[in-house]
Scaffold this motif. Structure first.
Motif, PDB file in Angstrom:
ATOM      1  N   LEU A   1       0.808  -1.060  -0.066  1.00  0.00           N
ATOM      2  CA  LEU A   1       0.123  -0.121   0.006  1.00  0.00           C
ATOM      3  C   LEU A   1       0.923   1.354   0.061  1.00  0.00           C
ATOM      4  O   LEU A   1       0.621   2.304  -0.739  1.00  0.00           O
ATOM      5  N   HIS A   2       2.183   1.210   0.790  1.00  0.00           N
ATOM      6  CA  HIS A   2       2.812   2.512   0.889  1.00  0.00           C
ATOM      7  C   HIS A   2       3.392   2.665  -0.523  1.00  0.00           C
ATOM      8  O   HIS A   2       3.475   3.684  -0.970  1.00  0.00           O
ATOM      9  N   GLN A   3       3.864   1.587  -1.287  1.00  0.00           N
ATOM     10  CA  GLN A   3       4.576   1.904  -2.622  1.00  0.00           C
ATOM     11  C   GLN A   3       3.416   2.224  -3.697  1.00  0.00           C
ATOM     12  O   GLN A   3       3.613   3.074  -4.640  1.00  0.00           O
ATOM     13  N   ILE A   4       2.186   1.520  -3.682  1.00  0.00           N
ATOM     14  CA  ILE A   4       1.284   2.294  -4.743  1.00  0.00           C
ATOM     15  C   ILE A   4       0.837   3.655  -4.572  1.00  0.00           C
ATOM     16  O   ILE A   4       0.406   4.217  -5.527  1.00  0.00           O
ATOM     17  N   LYS A   5       0.875   4.007  -3.189  1.00  0.00           N
ATOM     18  CA  LYS A   5       0.482   5.310  -2.998  1.00  0.00           C
ATOM     19  C   LYS A   5       1.565   6.446  -3.038  1.00  0.00           C
ATOM     20  O   LYS A   5       1.536   7.652  -2.743  1.00  0.00           O
ATOM     21  N   ASN A   6       2.923   5.860  -3.290  1.00  0.00           N
ATOM     22  CA  ASN A   6       4.145   6.635  -3.547  1.00  0.00           C
ATOM     23  C   ASN A   6       4.357   7.424  -2.101  1.00  0.00           C
ATOM     24  O   ASN A   6       4.777   8.638  -1.965  1.00  0.00           O
ATOM     25  N   GLU A   7       4.170   6.862  -1.143  1.00  0.00           N
ATOM     26  CA  GLU A   7       4.271   7.206   0.304  1.00  0.00           C
ATOM     27  C   GLU A   7       5.791   7.305   0.823  1.00  0.00           C
ATOM     28  O   GLU A   7       6.200   7.770   1.661  1.00  0.00           O
ATOM     29  N   TRP A   8       6.725   6.389   0.144  1.00  0.00           N
ATOM     30  CA  TRP A   8       8.110   6.291   0.480  1.00  0.00           C
ATOM     31  C   TRP A   8       8.916   6.770  -0.439  1.00  0.00           C
ATOM     32  O   TRP A   8       9.780   7.676  -0.148  1.00  0.00           O
ATOM     33  N   PHE A   9       8.669   6.714  -2.149  1.00  0.00           N
ATOM     34  CA  PHE A   9       9.342   7.030  -2.904  1.00  0.00           C
ATOM     35  C   PHE A   9       8.854   7.175  -4.052  1.00  0.00           C
ATOM     36  O   PHE A   9       7.559   6.323  -4.405  1.00  0.00           O
ATOM     37  N   PRO A  10       9.280   7.990  -5.224  1.00  0.00           N
ATOM     38  CA  PRO A  10       8.410   7.819  -6.484  1.00  0.00           C
ATOM     39  C   PRO A  10       8.374   6.329  -7.146  1.00  0.00           C
ATOM     40  O   PRO A  10       9.469   5.731  -7.108  1.00  0.00           O
ATOM     41  N   GLY A  11       7.138   5.862  -7.468  1.00  0.00           N
ATOM     42  CA  GLY A  11       6.902   4.415  -8.093  1.00  0.00           C
ATOM     43  C   GLY A  11       7.211   4.298  -9.284  1.00  0.00           C
ATOM     44  O   GLY A  11       7.096   5.401 -10.248  1.00  0.00           O
ATOM     45  N   ILE A  12       7.326   3.366 -10.033  1.00  0.00           N
ATOM     46  CA  ILE A  12       7.173   2.958 -11.200  1.00  0.00           C
ATOM     47  C   ILE A  12       5.852   2.216 -11.425  1.00  0.00           C
ATOM     48  O   ILE A  12       5.571   1.261 -11.031  1.00  0.00           O
ATOM     49  N   PHE A  13       5.205   3.032 -12.820  1.00  0.00           N
ATOM     50  CA  PHE A  13       3.733   2.471 -12.829  1.00  0.00           C
ATOM     51  C   PHE A  13       3.744   2.282 -14.467  1.00  0.00           C
ATOM     52  O   PHE A  13       4.526   2.769 -15.145  1.00  0.00           O
ATOM     53  N   PRO A  14       2.768   1.241 -14.715  1.00  0.00           N
ATOM     54  CA  PRO A  14       1.754   0.760 -13.939  1.00  0.00           C
ATOM     55  C   PRO A  14       2.553  -0.238 -12.772  1.00  0.00           C
ATOM     56  O   PRO A  14       3.605  -0.839 -13.142  1.00  0.00           O
ATOM     57  N   MET A  15       2.097  -0.547 -11.335  1.00  0.00           N
ATOM     58  CA  MET A  15       2.873  -1.167 -10.621  1.00  0.00           C
ATOM     59  C   MET A  15       1.997  -2.516 -10.076  1.00  0.00           C
ATOM     60  O   MET A  15       0.786  -2.265  -9.775  1.00  0.00           O
TER      61      MET A  15
END
Length: 346
Positions: free
Chosen positions: A45-59
């Motif tokens: 959940l943290h990662q799909i919401k970008n709460e830790w760092f910018p994500g790579i999408f689609p994820m």
């Protein structure tokens, strides 16, 4: 390429939804696993919401993966088609640095490749276990016993090894008093390992309602940290504190519960930096440390130990179509103690 079905977040503001994508073909050193179950980690959940760092999408999240091997490359020696196997948080590393050579791939000096939300060695995005199949290098696959409930094994690949590894590293066992802070997905595994290793285990919780569960998991004692008298009674009591809380909390208060020379082990990941006064540490020669997952060899050791002692995670099995509601419940702490996705529902 291997056509794969999964659930993905298209952006940090979108819910997970069906998405088809391609896996690489099985190479000489690769293992293909048809996924049967995938655990749901709070970090998903943290990662799909970008709460830790910018994500790579689609994820496509998911790093607590168990299934059955459907194909192996020509140079694979440790695994064969039909065998049960698992994949945790890592799918590659440099394999040559000092840490990798010491079976500490999780601390790879070049940076280990995460199972999802990362770029692999060829620069392509990695996609996780909320999907039907995965292709992984042989070195990052672990064997899974058929003696255990396979769905309940899945969370061992993250929650299990995250708590097993530090307890093993610090040698927690008979003669030690271990406190576990938080009784969630990580905490309930910390209790199980601590008891199995022979330590005297106390659960520290803000919720009196969790006492029965803590005792059922094997904890010897339970302390409500909001109760001043109970807290006072355990001042200076513990050799080790395993802190599994991912929310902001008062770490200096917990340090008062350590013996001289005691160690506070942080495996939860609070969103804000810790504020720890020097004098919370200096007078008692106390330490605050951190730990993440174990390496591949240690993960296999943990799975073998789990099979020998019949230890698995306590889970609630869900269909993948219910993942958004599961996330909502997870945030509220409304799960005992780990959601696991039945990939057959995909």
């Amino acid at each position: 390429m291997i056509q794969t079905k999964g659930y993905a977040a298209q952006s940090p503001t979108s819910d997970l939804a069906p998405w088809s994508f391609e896996r690489r073909e099985v190479g000489p050193h690769d293992v293909q696993i048809d996924i049967l179950f995938c655990g749901v980690c709070h970090s998903d959940l943290h990662q799909i919401k970008n709460e830790w760092f910018p994500g790579i999408f689609p994820m496509v999240p998911g790093h607590e993966i168990v299934g059955r091997i459907s194909q192996v490359g020509g140079h694979v020696r440790k695994f064969q088609v039909g065998q049960l196997a698992g994949v945790g948080c890592l799918v590659d590393s440099c394999q040559v640095c000092e840490n990798c050579q010491a079976d500490l791939e999780q601390y790879c000096l070049e940076g280990a490749t995460q199972t999802y939300n990362a770029l692999d060695r060829s620069g392509q995005p990695t996609y996780g276990g909320y999907s039907t199949t995965i292709v992984v290098r042989e070195e990052f696959v672990v064997g899974v016993s058929d003696k255990l409930d396979l769905a309940a094994v899945a969370p061992l690949l993250c929650a299990g090894i995250t708590t097993y590894s530090p307890l093993k590293y610090w040698g927690v066992g008979a003669g030690h008093k271990l406190a576990v802070v938080g009784l969630g997905g990580l905490g309930h595994m910390g209790v199980k390992w601590g008891v199995a290793f022979g330590a005297e285990v106390t659960v520290l919780s803000t919720s009196p309602a969790k006492e029965a569960d803590a005792k059922a998991l094997g904890a010897h004692h339970f302390v409500v940290t909001k109760d001043e008298e109970q807290l006072k009674a355990v001042q200076g009591s513990f050799d080790f504190i395993l802190d599994t809380v991912a929310a902001d909390h008062d770490v200096p208060m917990y340090l008062t519960l350590l013996k001289t020379g005691g160690t506070h082990i942080l495996v939860g990941a609070p969103p804000k930096p810790l504020e720890i006064p020097a004098f919370a540490l200096i007078p008692g020669r106390k330490s605050v440390s951190g730990s993440t997952i174990g390496g591949i060899a240690e993960t296999q050791e943990m799975l073998d130990f789990a099979a020998e002692h019949n230890i698995v995670s306590d889970i609630e099995l869900i269909n993948i179509q219910d993942i958004t509601q599961a996330y909502e419940r997870m945030v509220k702490g409304d799960v005992r103690y780990r959601f696991v996705i039945d990939i057959a529902s995909l």
